[in-house]
Scaffold this motif. Structure first.
Motif, PDB file in Angstrom:
ATOM      1  N   MET A   1      45.284  31.585  30.887  1.00  0.00           N
ATOM      2  CA  MET A   1      44.536  32.216  31.635  1.00  0.00           C
ATOM      3  C   MET A   1      43.597  30.963  32.349  1.00  0.00           C
ATOM      4  O   MET A   1      43.251  30.255  32.127  1.00  0.00           O
ATOM      5  CB  MET A   1      43.629  33.251  30.926  1.00  0.00           C
ATOM      6  CG  MET A   1      42.573  33.728  31.649  1.00  0.00           C
ATOM      7  SD  MET A   1      41.393  34.689  30.279  1.00  0.00           S
ATOM      8  CE  MET A   1      42.129  34.654  29.058  1.00  0.00           C
ATOM      9  N   ARG A   2      43.371  31.494  33.611  1.00  0.00           N
ATOM     10  CA  ARG A   2      42.626  30.330  34.489  1.00  0.00           C
ATOM     11  C   ARG A   2      41.421  30.901  35.026  1.00  0.00           C
ATOM     12  O   ARG A   2      41.435  31.972  35.713  1.00  0.00           O
ATOM     13  CB  ARG A   2      43.494  29.722  35.403  1.00  0.00           C
ATOM     14  CG  ARG A   2      42.926  28.572  36.303  1.00  0.00           C
ATOM     15  CD  ARG A   2      43.612  28.161  37.367  1.00  0.00           C
ATOM     16  NE  ARG A   2      44.261  29.245  38.099  1.00  0.00           N
ATOM     17  CZ  ARG A   2      45.679  29.256  37.994  1.00  0.00           C
ATOM     18  NH1 ARG A   2      46.586  28.657  37.454  1.00  0.00           N
ATOM     19  NH2 ARG A   2      45.931  30.246  38.894  1.00  0.00           N
ATOM     20  N   SER A   3      40.237  30.450  34.938  1.00  0.00           N
ATOM     21  CA  SER A   3      39.240  30.950  35.463  1.00  0.00           C
ATOM     22  C   SER A   3      38.389  30.014  36.563  1.00  0.00           C
ATOM     23  O   SER A   3      38.071  29.161  35.785  1.00  0.00           O
ATOM     24  CB  SER A   3      37.887  31.786  34.499  1.00  0.00           C
ATOM     25  OG  SER A   3      37.163  32.204  35.298  1.00  0.00           O
TER      26      SER A   3
ATOM     27  N   ARG B   1      33.814  32.415  44.785  1.00  0.00           N
ATOM     28  CA  ARG B   1      34.660  33.629  45.465  1.00  0.00           C
ATOM     29  C   ARG B   1      34.528  34.744  44.917  1.00  0.00           C
ATOM     30  O   ARG B   1      34.036  35.119  43.932  1.00  0.00           O
ATOM     31  CB  ARG B   1      36.109  33.345  45.441  1.00  0.00           C
ATOM     32  CG  ARG B   1      36.409  31.813  45.963  1.00  0.00           C
ATOM     33  CD  ARG B   1      38.024  31.505  45.748  1.00  0.00           C
ATOM     34  NE  ARG B   1      38.792  32.805  46.284  1.00  0.00           N
ATOM     35  CZ  ARG B   1      40.047  32.438  46.274  1.00  0.00           C
ATOM     36  NH1 ARG B   1      40.729  31.315  46.019  1.00  0.00           N
ATOM     37  NH2 ARG B   1      40.739  33.498  46.920  1.00  0.00           N
TER      38      ARG B   1
ATOM     39  N   ASP C   1      36.566  38.293  44.570  1.00  0.00           N
ATOM     40  CA  ASP C   1      37.515  38.742  44.602  1.00  0.00           C
ATOM     41  C   ASP C   1      38.187  39.286  43.258  1.00  0.00           C
ATOM     42  O   ASP C   1      37.683  38.527  42.235  1.00  0.00           O
ATOM     43  CB  ASP C   1      38.591  38.218  45.509  1.00  0.00           C
ATOM     44  CG  ASP C   1      38.869  36.845  45.083  1.00  0.00           C
ATOM     45  OD1 ASP C   1      39.287  36.040  45.898  1.00  0.00           O
ATOM     46  OD2 ASP C   1      38.468  36.387  44.111  1.00  0.00           O
ATOM     47  N   ALA C   2      39.177  39.713  43.164  1.00  0.00           N
ATOM     48  CA  ALA C   2      39.769  39.798  41.726  1.00  0.00           C
ATOM     49  C   ALA C   2      41.193  40.566  41.981  1.00  0.00           C
ATOM     50  O   ALA C   2      41.675  41.261  42.632  1.00  0.00           O
ATOM     51  CB  ALA C   2      39.090  41.086  41.032  1.00  0.00           C
TER      52      ALA C   2
ATOM     53  N   ARG D   1      48.603  39.711  42.395  1.00  0.00           N
ATOM     54  CA  ARG D   1      49.465  40.097  41.234  1.00  0.00           C
ATOM     55  C   ARG D   1      50.595  40.757  41.380  1.00  0.00           C
ATOM     56  O   ARG D   1      50.643  41.469  42.289  1.00  0.00           O
ATOM     57  CB  ARG D   1      48.404  40.730  40.257  1.00  0.00           C
ATOM     58  CG  ARG D   1      47.463  39.758  39.822  1.00  0.00           C
ATOM     59  CD  ARG D   1      46.478  40.375  38.664  1.00  0.00           C
ATOM     60  NE  ARG D   1      45.563  41.305  39.397  1.00  0.00           N
ATOM     61  CZ  ARG D   1      45.705  42.378  39.398  1.00  0.00           C
ATOM     62  NH1 ARG D   1      46.308  43.178  38.539  1.00  0.00           N
ATOM     63  NH2 ARG D   1      44.670  42.956  39.884  1.00  0.00           N
TER      64      ARG D   1
ATOM     65  N   LYS E   1      28.871  34.727  42.131  1.00  0.00           N
ATOM     66  CA  LYS E   1      29.199  34.477  41.014  1.00  0.00           C
ATOM     67  C   LYS E   1      30.541  33.550  40.854  1.00  0.00           C
ATOM     68  O   LYS E   1      31.100  33.741  41.966  1.00  0.00           O
ATOM     69  CB  LYS E   1      29.209  35.823  40.254  1.00  0.00           C
ATOM     70  CG  LYS E   1      27.988  36.431  39.786  1.00  0.00           C
ATOM     71  CD  LYS E   1      27.337  35.629  39.255  1.00  0.00           C
ATOM     72  CE  LYS E   1      25.744  36.627  38.677  1.00  0.00           C
ATOM     73  NZ  LYS E   1      25.823  37.485  37.856  1.00  0.00           N
ATOM     74  N   PRO E   2      30.777  32.804  39.991  1.00  0.00           N
ATOM     75  CA  PRO E   2      32.043  32.002  40.013  1.00  0.00           C
ATOM     76  C   PRO E   2      33.297  33.420  39.926  1.00  0.00           C
ATOM     77  O   PRO E   2      33.257  34.460  39.400  1.00  0.00           O
ATOM     78  CB  PRO E   2      32.022  31.541  38.730  1.00  0.00           C
ATOM     79  CG  PRO E   2      30.448  31.199  38.319  1.00  0.00           C
ATOM     80  CD  PRO E   2      29.742  32.548  38.849  1.00  0.00           C
ATOM     81  N   SER E   3      34.264  32.787  40.610  1.00  0.00           N
ATOM     82  CA  SER E   3      35.491  33.516  40.590  1.00  0.00           C
ATOM     83  C   SER E   3      35.874  33.787  39.165  1.00  0.00           C
ATOM     84  O   SER E   3      36.180  33.176  38.252  1.00  0.00           O
ATOM     85  CB  SER E   3      36.331  32.889  41.543  1.00  0.00           C
ATOM     86  OG  SER E   3      37.786  33.704  41.335  1.00  0.00           O
ATOM     87  N   LEU E   4      36.446  35.119  39.160  1.00  0.00           N
ATOM     88  CA  LEU E   4      37.093  35.656  37.743  1.00  0.00           C
ATOM     89  C   LEU E   4      38.668  35.928  37.926  1.00  0.00           C
ATOM     90  O   LEU E   4      39.272  36.273  37.198  1.00  0.00           O
ATOM     91  CB  LEU E   4      36.343  36.524  37.011  1.00  0.00           C
ATOM     92  CG  LEU E   4      35.046  36.199  36.717  1.00  0.00           C
ATOM     93  CD1 LEU E   4      34.131  37.339  36.335  1.00  0.00           C
ATOM     94  CD2 LEU E   4      35.081  35.305  35.299  1.00  0.00           C
ATOM     95  N   GLU E   5      39.008  35.385  39.083  1.00  0.00           N
ATOM     96  CA  GLU E   5      40.213  35.914  39.383  1.00  0.00           C
ATOM     97  C   GLU E   5      41.095  34.774  38.744  1.00  0.00           C
ATOM     98  O   GLU E   5      40.793  33.853  38.321  1.00  0.00           O
ATOM     99  CB  GLU E   5      40.850  35.813  40.839  1.00  0.00           C
ATOM    100  CG  GLU E   5      40.781  34.038  41.596  1.00  0.00           C
ATOM    101  CD  GLU E   5      41.065  34.202  42.921  1.00  0.00           C
ATOM    102  OE1 GLU E   5      41.794  33.343  43.233  1.00  0.00           O
ATOM    103  OE2 GLU E   5      40.608  35.035  43.744  1.00  0.00           O
ATOM    104  N   ILE E   6      42.567  35.381  38.521  1.00  0.00           N
ATOM    105  CA  ILE E   6      43.505  34.416  37.666  1.00  0.00           C
ATOM    106  C   ILE E   6      44.905  34.120  38.308  1.00  0.00           C
ATOM    107  O   ILE E   6      45.418  33.580  37.700  1.00  0.00           O
ATOM    108  CB  ILE E   6      43.729  35.283  36.141  1.00  0.00           C
ATOM    109  CG1 ILE E   6      44.473  36.416  36.441  1.00  0.00           C
ATOM    110  CG2 ILE E   6      42.467  35.442  35.290  1.00  0.00           C
ATOM    111  CD1 ILE E   6      44.867  36.866  35.141  1.00  0.00           C
ATOM    112  N   THR E   7      45.003  34.400  39.598  1.00  0.00           N
ATOM    113  CA  THR E   7      46.151  34.127  40.444  1.00  0.00           C
ATOM    114  C   THR E   7      45.557  33.488  41.540  1.00  0.00           C
ATOM    115  O   THR E   7      44.534  33.771  42.177  1.00  0.00           O
ATOM    116  CB  THR E   7      46.969  35.414  40.536  1.00  0.00           C
ATOM    117  OG1 THR E   7      46.226  36.492  41.353  1.00  0.00           O
ATOM    118  CG2 THR E   7      47.459  35.847  39.293  1.00  0.00           C
TER     119      THR E   7
END
Lengths: 178, 250
Positions: free
Chosen positions: A1-3, A8, A10-11, A15, A40-46
């Motif tokens: 997992m990468r945060s 950014r 988005d989410a 995928r 807020k910091p991005s919480l996307e993982i791709t």
């Protein structure tokens, strides 16, 4: 997992099997655009790919529609060919078709390269692929290629439609026929 | 879920477009617009959710999602009661059914499930955990949205025929049958796995993100206002008293 720690909004875009929908345009514009901008910091993982191909596939009674990677592509009328209004969690259900800034967007069989383009994604450095000006999305409920389960759904503030190679959204009649 | 003071327009007042669309406004327009006759204020046990003058600490994302499941469970109870009444030959409670379906669409499908699809399922897939189960859950989300669309369409037409009554109960029953195990599996299997694969810092950030998105989409005091609507639906269906579910001594 990468945060990532980049800012950014988005989410879950790009995928493999995921994509989202809408209400009255003005309400959605406020509702969805406001969701981005929290800083807020991005919480996307791709991450967006550097190359995307938009092609066409014949799917059931819908006929020939735009697809990418075998997955049906949708448009969201409240976008009005001018903005990406589906943002934040909405992009979990309707992931936009994204490409890196400066990335390659190609037309496959049946698609018109002259209609392809990109548009800025709010709060993101990547771009959303457009067709005839419409931002393109996939649908999380299309877990297998060759399906268009999101066609005609009203969700996340408005209706969602697949698109013809001509650039026309597919709106079904009361009998469920295009 | 962070709760605070209410900032809602009067019931039935249209959204103030161009400024902010609160959750209450959406629910009023989307859900109770279809069943305004249900009235409001029939909520029971929601004062703790609506009266706090100061925001509460950020709730962990999995707990936030489980509160949503409680809301869903109460709507499933309403769906089951509607089906029972229609099957028994009673008049179709069209307004509360339409209001319940609108709540499902605006809150559960357009918000709760979107959170799962944006932030929960991708992390499990990336970790290679529960991939088959996640696939099933995604398919069920899609089936649920289509069932809701059908229920909305039937209630919009007034459920005037015998065919329509059967079609309605079939959809309600299918929805209940699918979502009871769906949410139970998520609570007991998916959310614990989601917690396991999510680092502490990200888990905390997700809790803040969920609260932010809820406030942005629905305004402050959101859950309390949703529960008011659920309670009004339950009252209209005659299942608003929790004590009525208590069996007599056997």
């Amino acid at each position: 997992m990468r945060s990532t720690s980049r800012h950014r909004c988005d989410a879950g875009h790009n995928r493999p099997f995921r994509p989202v929908a809408g209400w009255p345009a003005a309400a959605l514009a406020v509702l969805l655009v406001a969701a981005c901008g929290s800083g807020k910091p991005s919480l996307e993982i791709t991450q967006a790919p550097s190359s995307v191909t938009v092609t066409t596939t014949t799917i059931g009674t819908l006929g020939q529609i735009l697809t990418s990677g075998g997955h049906s592509l949708y448009v969201f009328p409240p976008d009005h060919r001018a903005a990406v209004l589906c943002d934040s969690a909405c992009q979990g259900t309707w992931p936009p078709l994204t490409v890196t800034s400066g990335g390659r967007v190609a037309a496959g069989s049946g698609a018109d390269s002259a209609k392809l383009g990109t548009i800025a994604r709010p709060g993101a450095s990547d771009r959303v692929v457009t067709y005839d000006g419409w931002p393109l999305y996939r649908y999380a409920g299309d877990v297998d290629p060759g399906t268009a389960n999101g066609q005609g759904l009203t969700l996340n503030g408005g209706p969602w439609y697949v698109m013809r190679p001509s650039g026309q959204p597919v709106v079904l009649n009361e009998q469920g026929q295009p | 879920m962070t709760e605070g003071s209410s900032e809602n327009p009067p019931a039935g007042e249209p959204a103030q477009l161009g400024t902010r669309v609160s959750r209450r406004t959406l629910i009023t327009a989307g859900a109770v617009g279809a069943g305004a006759a249900l009235g409001a204020g029939a909520a029971v046990g929601i004062s703790a959710l609506t009266s706090s003058p100061t925001p509460a600490a950020t709730i962990p994302p999995s707990e936030d999602l489980m509160v949503d499941h409680g809301i869903l469970k109460r709507i499933l109870l309403s769906y089951r009661e509607v089906s029972r009444q229609v099957t028994a030959g009673d008049p179709v409670p069209v307004a509360p059914t339409a209001a319940a379906a609108a709540l499902i669409q605006t809150y559960i499908e357009s918000y709760h499930e979107a959170l799962e699809e944006a932030y929960v399922f991708p992390r499990l897939e990336q970790a290679g955990r529960l991939t088959g189960l996640v696939r099933t859950l995604l398919i069920q989300h899609d089936r649920g949205r289509h069932l809701t669309a059908g229920i909305t369409e039937l209630t919009a037409d007034g459920v005037r025929t015998a065919v329509a009554r059967v079609a309605l109960t079939r959809r309600l029953d299918a929805f209940v049958r699918m979502y009871e195990p769906h949410e139970a599996w998520e609570d007991t299997v998916v959310f614990p796995a989601f917690r396991e694969v999510t680092p502490d810092r990200v888990f905390t950030e997700l809790g803040e993100r969920f609260a932010d998105e809820q406030r942005t989409l629905f305004g402050t005091g959101a859950v309390g206002h949703i529960l008011e609507q659920v309670a009004a639906i339950e009252a209209a269906l005659g299942i608003g008293d929790l004590n009525a579910f208590t069996p007599s001594a056997l």
